[in-house]
Design an enzyme around this catalytic site. Structure first.
Site: not given
Length: 531
Positions: A239-240, A243, A260, A297, A389
């Site tokens: 996950s953003r 990360g 990523e 993804c 997302e």
């Protein structure tokens, strides 16, 4: 709940030194625990893993490439020989179909990546040797001589697994020890892979602590570990939010992190393509968006549809397919809850629901295939919120307009892994392509024509990366050997060093045949020999 499973720590299987608890995998189709209890590691486990990896980093960096390649090839063979067991474990823990997804697609991709990494090791391709005889300078890519920490994701139990996937293969190929953080969605699968890796490591004669695995630990401990300067690099897929928390800590410590984070992979349906095949495009889109319950993804999260009769046909056909689809299992309760929240946020930002939008009926963790819609003006006015997302079988249709509007939409996107443009076979869309593609090109790692983004070929020419926030750095890929190995390598230059003291691929005599750039020309000749 006491933990039954052992950790791969310091070259041996042992109980957790300071378990903070335990967890079990779940069957997503029934939402029930399955299998043994796995330890949630405390700080002592993390310190032991980092210390053990650091203690063998110099030895592993000095290991002959042939032994590294031997390990990778042995491990690939062991995975293939264990196909039935691995597929059964992964199917139970993830609800992904055993056939074709796991057995025929993902597992062969995993062993194939390991073998591609082995080839890059044997032919030195990843090191990219450069020799400049006029200055006496020679350079190549070399090991970090520090451990690499790899965080595995939930959606690929084999191909991106922290103990077997592309990050793992790349870090080992560059002769760095790996500390693998398995994903709690598939711990039994990861344990079996780690057992195979451990045996292959022993048989290849590599240092015992070159490969270690922890199953789970508290987020705060993960952040502390990411900020430890003893690490050489971090590979992360997830996950953003997760990360970025790790990246903040890593940046402070000067630890490179290759992350990523998120991607909506915009798809543009140009008017000529819609006029030619609107219904078939709708079917292709639906299949891509719902494959694997949309847990990719590279899922097509936003589709820009040219306005007009053909665009209306596409929207109607896609809506019908989404509305009649049966909800498939998701990986976990967390995925289901996050997806429900993401859909609510999109609706709050102005999206209308054409189909789905709710948690699915029946056992387990499910969510209805969901199709949302906004017009171009709404999307441009709320661009940040509407391109968040939604990890699952969800996509947002954006009704485009003229060329100016489509270019404006393209310019509104953040960094993504991919972007796709569908064009007409007769060339009637080519002028619009030439207007829309340039703003997309600088925002994505891979630009695609006439193909949905789902699926990533393991190819030397693949870029599975992209500008932030798709990843943390636009210059690297997580897929494709030998380029993926570069993330976990250092650039070493030698100035006036005697030939006998240079690494083999930088000496006058080619150890290969190895392709080297000598005085501006790629060749496999020895220094001083022209071909």
């Amino acid at each position: 709940m006491p933990a039954d499973a052992k950790l791969l720590l310091g070259g041996r299987w042992c109980a957790s030194l300071d378990a903070a608890g335990a967890f079990r995998a779940e069957d997503p189709t029934r939402a029930e625990p399955i299998g043994p209890a796995f330890p949630i590691s405390g700080a002592a486990d993390l310190e032991a893993a980092l210390a053990a990896a650091s203690s063998v980093a110099v030895e592993l960096a000095a290991t002959p490439p042939a032994r590294i390649a031997d390990f990778l090839e042995r491990y690939a063979t062991a995975i293939e020989e264990e196909t039935d067991t691995l597929v059964a474990l992964a199917a139970e823990e993830t609800a992904l179909p055993a056939e074709p997804r796991l057995r025929s697609v993902e597992l062969p991709r995993t062993s194939g990546q390991l073998r591609q990494a082995a080839r890059a090791v044997r032919d030195y391709a990843w090191t990219e040797p450069v020799i400049d005889t006029a200055t006496g300078l020679r350079a190549h890519r070399a090991p970090l001589v520090k451990p690499v920490l790899v965080f595995g994701p939930n959606n690929f139990p084999f191909a991106f697994n922290a103990i077997a996937g592309s990050d793992f293969a790349s870090a080992i190929a560059a002769r760095n020890p790996v500390i693998a953080k398995a994903h709690p969605s598939h711990p039994a699968t990861s344990r079996r892979l780690a057992e195979l890796a451990h045996k292959a490591l022993h048989d290849a004669g590599l240092p015992a602590a070159s490969v270690q695995m922890l199953y789970h630990f508290d987020n705060a401990l993960g952040v502390a570990l990411a900020g430890d300067a003893r690490l050489g690099a971090i590979g992360f897929t997830g996950s953003r939010a997760g990360g970025l928390a790790l990246k903040v800590a890593a940046d402070v410590a000067g630890v490179p992190m290759y992350a990523e984070l998120s991607s909506v992979n915009p798809v543009f349906l140009l008017p000529g393509a819609l006029a030619e095949r609107a219904e078939s495009l709708a079917q292709e889109f639906f299949a891509s968006c719902t494959m694997g319950s949309g847990q990719f993804c590279t899922n097509p999260g936003i589709v820009v549809v040219a306005q007009g009769e053909a665009g209306d046909t596409f929207v109607a056909t896609a809506t019908k397919q989404f509305a009649s689809a049966t909800p498939r299992p998701l990986f976990s309760r967390g995925v289901q809850e996050n997806l429900a929240r993401a859909v609510r946020d999109l609706v709050d930002a102005g999206a209308g629901v054409l189909a789905g939008g709710s948690k699915g009926d029946g056992q387990g963790y499910r969510f209805e295939p969901t199709l949302l819609h906004v017009d171009a003006a709404t999307f441009l006015a709320h661009r940040e919120a509407l391109q968040a997302e939604a990890f699952g079988p969800v996509s947002l249709l954006v009704s485009g307009g003229d060329e100016t509007t489509m270019v404006a939409i393209a310019e509104a996107f953040e960094g993504n892994l991919t972007a796709t443009l569908y064009r007409a076979a007769d060339g009637s869309d080519d002028a619009l392509w030439q207007a829309v593609a340039p703003p997309l090109r600088k925002r994505v790692g891979r630009l695609i024509a006439n193909r949905m983004p789902t699926g990533v070929a393991v190819s030397p020419a693949m870029n599975h990366g992209g500008p932030y926030p798709a990843t943390g750095h636009p210059g690297f890929t997580a897929v494709g050997m030998p380029t993926a190995i570069h993330r976990f390598a250092a650039l070493h230059s030698y100035d006036n060093v005697p030939d006998a003291l240079l690494p083999p691929e930088l000496r006058d005599r080619n150890p290969g045949p190895v392709q080297r750039r000598i005085d501006g020309r790629w060749t496999d000749a020895d220094v001083g020999v022209s071909r």
